[in-house]
Enzyme design. Sequence first.
Site, PDB file in Angstrom:
ATOM      1  N   CYS A   2       1.004  -1.129  -0.009  1.00  0.00           N
ATOM      2  CA  CYS A   2       0.005   0.045   0.042  1.00  0.00           C
ATOM      3  C   CYS A   2       1.008   1.288   0.051  1.00  0.00           C
ATOM      4  CB  CYS A   2      -0.966  -0.081   1.380  1.00  0.00           C
ATOM      5  SG  CYS A   2      -1.917  -1.535   1.397  1.00  0.00           S
ATOM      6  N   ARG A  27       2.642   0.080  -7.106  1.00  0.00           N
ATOM      7  CA  ARG A  27       2.510  -0.951  -6.170  1.00  0.00           C
ATOM      8  C   ARG A  27       1.441  -1.809  -6.093  1.00  0.00           C
ATOM      9  NH1 ARG A  27       4.570   0.732  -0.825  1.00  0.00           N
ATOM     10  NH2 ARG A  27       6.442   2.146  -1.235  1.00  0.00           N
ATOM     11  N   TRP A  74      -4.519  -2.164  -0.884  1.00  0.00           N
ATOM     12  CA  TRP A  74      -4.741  -3.582  -1.226  1.00  0.00           C
ATOM     13  C   TRP A  74      -5.444  -3.929  -0.185  1.00  0.00           C
ATOM     14  CZ3 TRP A  74       0.822  -5.670  -3.227  1.00  0.00           C
ATOM     15  CH2 TRP A  74       0.485  -6.047  -4.542  1.00  0.00           C
ATOM     16  N   ASN A  98      -0.475   1.001   6.423  1.00  0.00           N
ATOM     17  CA  ASN A  98       0.003  -0.146   5.841  1.00  0.00           C
ATOM     18  C   ASN A  98       0.247  -1.330   6.536  1.00  0.00           C
ATOM     19  OD1 ASN A  98       0.051   1.500   3.473  1.00  0.00           O
ATOM     20  ND2 ASN A  98       2.154   1.517   3.380  1.00  0.00           N
ATOM     21  N   GLY A  99       0.216  -2.602   6.451  1.00  0.00           N
ATOM     22  CA  GLY A  99       0.478  -3.680   7.264  1.00  0.00           C
ATOM     23  C   GLY A  99      -0.744  -4.421   7.863  1.00  0.00           C
ATOM     24  N   GLU A 481      18.096 -23.589  -1.233  1.00  0.00           N
ATOM     25  CA  GLU A 481      18.029 -21.972  -1.549  1.00  0.00           C
ATOM     26  C   GLU A 481      19.057 -21.163  -1.036  1.00  0.00           C
ATOM     27  OE1 GLU A 481      16.446 -18.076  -2.608  1.00  0.00           O
ATOM     28  OE2 GLU A 481      16.456 -19.963  -3.459  1.00  0.00           O
ATOM     29  N   LYS A 485      21.575 -18.803  -3.120  1.00  0.00           N
ATOM     30  CA  LYS A 485      21.679 -17.419  -2.852  1.00  0.00           C
ATOM     31  C   LYS A 485      23.140 -16.902  -2.917  1.00  0.00           C
ATOM     32  CE  LYS A 485      18.097 -15.628  -2.860  1.00  0.00           C
ATOM     33  NZ  LYS A 485      17.442 -16.266  -4.071  1.00  0.00           N
ATOM     34  N   HIS A 504      26.399 -40.132   3.069  1.00  0.00           N
ATOM     35  CA  HIS A 504      26.407 -41.185   1.777  1.00  0.00           C
ATOM     36  C   HIS A 504      27.289 -40.226   0.742  1.00  0.00           C
ATOM     37  CE1 HIS A 504      23.345 -43.577   3.403  1.00  0.00           C
ATOM     38  NE2 HIS A 504      22.747 -42.701   3.749  1.00  0.00           N
TER      39      HIS A 504
END
Length: 609
Positions: A2, A27, A74, A98-99, A481, A485, A504
Amino acid sequence: MCGIVGVAGTKNCAIDILEALKRLEYRGYDSTGIATLDDGKLDRRRAAGKIAKLAALLAAKPLSGHTGIGHTRWATHGKPTEANAHPHATARVAVVHNGIIENFRTLRDELIAKGHVFQSETDTEVCAHMVDEYLAQGLTPEQAASTAVRRFTGAYALAMIFAGEDGLLIGARMGSPLAVGYGETEGYMGSDAFALAPFTNRVAYLENGDVAVVRGPQATIFDADGKEVSREIKITSASASLVEKGNYRHFMAKEIHEQPEVIAHTLAYYVDPEGPCVRLNDKKLVDALAKATRLTISACGTAYYAGLVGKYWFEKLAGLAVEIDVASELRYRDPVYPENGLALFISQSGETADTLAAIRDAKANGQTAISIVNVPESSIARESDVVLPTRAGPEIGVASTKAFTCQLAALAALAIAAGRARGHLDAAAEKTLCAGLLEAPRRIVEFLEGEEKLKALGDDISKARDVLYLGRGSSYPLALEGALKLKEISYIHAEGYAAGEMKHGPIALIDEKVPVIVIAPHNGLFEKTVSNMQEVMARGGKVVLISDARGIAQAGKQVWTSVEVPEADPFIAPILYAVPVQLIAYYAAVAKGTDVDQPRNLAKSVTVE
């Protein structure tokens, strides 16, 4: 994300706020509104839909006043309607936000018992009424705002104006970004420097727990302890570009810190906090989940690892058989697709060539195609039967961070919905899982508060030639991941392994020069992971343990170093533990001096095979 704009000025500000809101359309939003202080009284205009509707409303019914706040929303709590659009107001205060306020139900019940009447379905209206309650008790606006925000649990950025207080803006930040702008005769607030670019290039960014009091061109900032503090005023270049780094050295750092907000928006799209429960409005999708004989997941790179986490969730929560493969392999191995099969494709850009080809192949073989994408207008979205958007906003850094965690948030919600549709979860279990999901943004905020400790670790990791990552269960994809990165942005050779596979073969690589990063939430697999970790330490490996306080205490003092993550529901561990993995790679790359945002040989959207 937002958008917030606030002006404490010397001339009518509504049209200026409207123009600033137009800059924030990138946004994404579904409603908008402006409130001003006119002759001491609060007045506002709100509209569902695009800013053009608000502009038409202002043309027909102009707003006067030198002090005002505006917002692009939003939908989180409640549908995108005029009643749910910001600003929310009482006779004394208007608020934009916002949030997510996690404890809004408890606070709302308390306020209703005191006689407050609510007009919307939102959590934000609780903020307005809580501040109003303290104003009614005789507190000043500064006191009322500061007292109220200390009662809010969650991730938020707030901006407020007050009846009878021309020239006054008050803002507060916890997790979601908020900036103060400094003009010659006026003061401003905004969700970022880009929002404030039409007014000023002198901007200070609030830190978590800060409350800012803006009176015209003067701003006073108080920290979480109520002490007056200074925040560095920076000269920005936001007017020259769509998105800027703000108070961060790199876009990647900015995007890591945006995760509490954007995850909250993604969750709000899928999770009704009143239940809490998952809301899927597509009956076709619910029926397909109920009847599915198998789910095929495919993606590339980081999105593939998100899908791999999803495999664990779908099989455990929904009893749904899952096959997963990278998109560049799936369509070339002549996969056998079942009747009533679902195929799920994940992409940040929605333009990934291999994934797009795989989706076409799956559809040609009678599969119902579902896509999780960050760009709803993308090719993959257009060719899908069902589109599940993430709400990460633009991601500039090539190495994906916030798009990954938003993909996880969407996958988690979809897995819960599948469990309910297939009868593997009852309402009580759904409520518990959703409550845990809604805590994720706050837990990430808590972790980011102590991120400074990771700088030294990143510096140590930067000196290594090889790094190994270990994890079990849904932490195994995070090991993959994490290694990706580190490779992407620091150019250090790294590999991720399922912890039980170390013996292994990969254990032959262990010596005192090889850091081994172990991702071990304190869950049912913790003891097994610690056993594998001890095998590494017995051979001189330098173990970095990522766990919560209980896990770190139980593992003992033999580890080289540890990274403490807040305790949380084990279900959300993949979302929460992704953040330290990202930051370790980031600080290692910074220490090596590589191009963090645009690493060599890589592109943000891979549109070729």
